[in-house]
Write a protein that holds these residues in place. Structure first.
Motif, PDB file in Angstrom:
ATOM      1  N   TYR A 186       0.830  -1.194   0.000  1.00 60.84           N
ATOM      2  CA  TYR A 186       0.000   0.000   0.000  1.00 60.84           C
ATOM      3  C   TYR A 186       0.870   1.252   0.000  1.00 60.84           C
ATOM      4  O   TYR A 186       1.801   1.375   0.800  1.00 60.84           O
ATOM      5  CB  TYR A 186      -0.956  -0.029   1.198  1.00 60.84           C
ATOM      6  N   LEU A 187       0.557   2.152  -0.926  1.00 59.74           N
ATOM      7  CA  LEU A 187       1.320   3.389  -1.080  1.00 59.74           C
ATOM      8  C   LEU A 187       0.452   4.433  -1.767  1.00 59.74           C
ATOM      9  O   LEU A 187      -0.604   4.110  -2.317  1.00 59.74           O
ATOM     10  CB  LEU A 187       2.607   3.155  -1.881  1.00 59.74           C
ATOM     11  N   TYR A 188       0.913   5.668  -1.719  1.00 64.09           N
ATOM     12  CA  TYR A 188       0.196   6.706  -2.443  1.00 64.09           C
ATOM     13  C   TYR A 188       0.657   6.741  -3.889  1.00 64.09           C
ATOM     14  O   TYR A 188       1.851   6.726  -4.178  1.00 64.09           O
ATOM     15  CB  TYR A 188       0.410   8.098  -1.841  1.00 64.09           C
ATOM     16  N   ARG A 206      -9.235   2.201  -3.000  1.00 63.99           N
ATOM     17  CA  ARG A 206      -9.398   3.623  -3.323  1.00 63.99           C
ATOM     18  C   ARG A 206     -10.874   3.945  -3.573  1.00 63.99           C
ATOM     19  O   ARG A 206     -11.349   5.034  -3.222  1.00 63.99           O
ATOM     20  CB  ARG A 206      -8.540   3.991  -4.531  1.00 63.99           C
ATOM     21  N   TYR A 232       2.417  -1.146   4.598  1.00 67.52           N
ATOM     22  CA  TYR A 232       2.721   0.137   3.971  1.00 67.52           C
ATOM     23  C   TYR A 232       4.098   0.069   3.313  1.00 67.52           C
ATOM     24  O   TYR A 232       5.015  -0.602   3.791  1.00 67.52           O
ATOM     25  CB  TYR A 232       2.681   1.244   5.024  1.00 67.52           C
ATOM     26  N   CYS A 317      -1.688   3.196   7.100  1.00 63.60           N
ATOM     27  CA  CYS A 317      -1.843   2.897   5.675  1.00 63.60           C
ATOM     28  C   CYS A 317      -2.900   3.792   5.049  1.00 63.60           C
ATOM     29  O   CYS A 317      -2.719   4.319   3.947  1.00 63.60           O
ATOM     30  CB  CYS A 317      -2.233   1.429   5.472  1.00 63.60           C
ATOM     31  N   THR A 321      -1.829   6.600   2.209  1.00 67.87           N
ATOM     32  CA  THR A 321      -2.095   6.146   0.843  1.00 67.87           C
ATOM     33  C   THR A 321      -3.380   6.738   0.279  1.00 67.87           C
ATOM     34  O   THR A 321      -3.795   6.389  -0.810  1.00 67.87           O
ATOM     35  CB  THR A 321      -2.194   4.606   0.777  1.00 67.87           C
ATOM     36  N   PRO A 325      -2.476  12.215   0.920  1.00 70.74           N
ATOM     37  CA  PRO A 325      -1.631  11.526   1.895  1.00 70.74           C
ATOM     38  C   PRO A 325      -0.795  12.473   2.742  1.00 70.74           C
ATOM     39  O   PRO A 325      -0.483  13.587   2.328  1.00 70.74           O
ATOM     40  CB  PRO A 325      -0.719  10.657   1.013  1.00 70.74           C
TER      41      PRO A 325
END
Length: 330
Positions: A186-188, A206, A232, A317, A321, A325
């Motif tokens: 999980y990330l932006y 999302r 994350y 997270c 994300t 963010p």
């Protein structure tokens, strides 16, 4: 390229991808030893790395001649390059062979020719995730088990073969190898879509976040108690960073937190974090709909070998994300 004799070069392949950018930034933040130098590569044209003071080279790992752009003596190669289903429009299995097998053979030859001390490689957990249907706790040493009837099959096989090639170079040439088996990280990203069966779709979590922001009703499909290990990206970066320096010959690690968050708790967390206090989303249970995958990654080997300690929980997270963010690097 002007390098001092004592400079240890770390090449990051696939650095222009989301995970690669996070790792390069993490390395710059954590490493205070001037004898190590990180160099980023990727297939995309970008000025991102110039802005943060990192050398960047466009390298297509399927083209052996592209490696001539890079240093002839390196300390470590962090291999995050690869073709994956989530970024493939339609279905072209040749891409998996070309990039994940031929490309990674070129990477291994580059390691051998430059005298690299070690390689770090991002593997898919697709080779063991099916065990999660019976027991969500996935250990590192589970035998490979995956479906031969999906558009993910050749992808999984190509990543497995890349891991086997790395083992060959480890045993034949003494190249230290560290394999990281990844679930969803999980990330932006400003991109909130991916491909499923070759067709573009909104990323599931999302969409749920968008629903929570709008106060719209959220359906919880299948068994709401099924769990996922929500890791994350910076915890993955921590693993990679520690493997760059660890005094070991090899390691095989599941990437995760070792903690499962149930589907219902995931949804409740999204509503709590993003919902308007005056108009919270209602939850509708839909046990008639398909279950989501379930898994908890066994991280004990990474804790033991690398000193890994997850720093981010599920709420982190969400905060890091989301569409806005807290710590996006761009």
């Amino acid at each position: 390229m002007n390098l001092s004799d004592n400079e240890k070069i770390i090449i990051v392949l696939g650095a222009s991808g989301d995970t690669g950018k996070y790792f390069v930034n993490y390395f710059l933040e954590e490493c205070k030893n001037d004898s190590y130098k990180i160099i980023a590569t990727g297939t995309r044209k970008t000025d991102y790395f110039e802005k943060i003071g990192v050398e960047y080279y466009q390298v297509d790992i399927t083209k052996k001649e592209d490696f001539n752009k890079l240093p002839t003596k390196v300390y470590a190669v962090v291999d995050l390059a690869g073709a994956m289903p989530a970024r493939m429009k339609g279905y072209n299995p040749y891409k998996y062979i070309d990039v994940n097998i031929t490309g990674n053979l070129n990477v291994l030859e580059y390691c051998r020719e430059t005298g690299a001390d070690r390689i770090l490689f991002a593997q898919s957990f697709g080779d063991i995730k099916d065990y999660g249907e019976n027991n969500p706790f996935l250990t590192v040493d589970l035998p490979r088990k995956f479906s031969f009837t999906s558009d993910h099959t050749i992808y999984v096989m190509s990543k497995n073969f890349a891991v086997d090639m790395i083992e060959n170079y480890h045993q034949m040439y003494g190249l230290k190898r560290f394999i990281f088996r990844l679930p969803t990280i999980y990330l932006y990203s400003p991109i909130d879509t991916y491909y499923v069966d070759g067709k573009l779709r909104k990323i599931g979590y999302r969409q749920l976040i968008d629903n929570a922001i709008a106060g719209e009703t959220i359906e919880v499909w299948g068994n709401p108690e099924r769990v996922k290990d929500m890791v994350y990206v910076k915890d993955f970066c921590q693993m990679l960073y520690k493997a760059v320096f660890v005094d070991r010959e090899c390691g095989y690690y599941n990437v995760g937190t070792g903690i499962g968050t149930s589907l219902i708790d995931q949804v409740k967390g999204m509503i709590e974090v993003f919902g308007d206090s005056n108009h919270k989303s209602d939850i509708i249970m839909r046990p008639d709909m398909p279950n989501s995958p379930q898994y908890i990654m066994d991280i004990e080997p990474a804790v033991r070998d690398l000193g890994y300690k997850p720093q981010y929980n599920y709420i982190d997270c969400l905060l890091y994300t989301s569409p806005s963010p807290r710590d996006a690097h761009e």
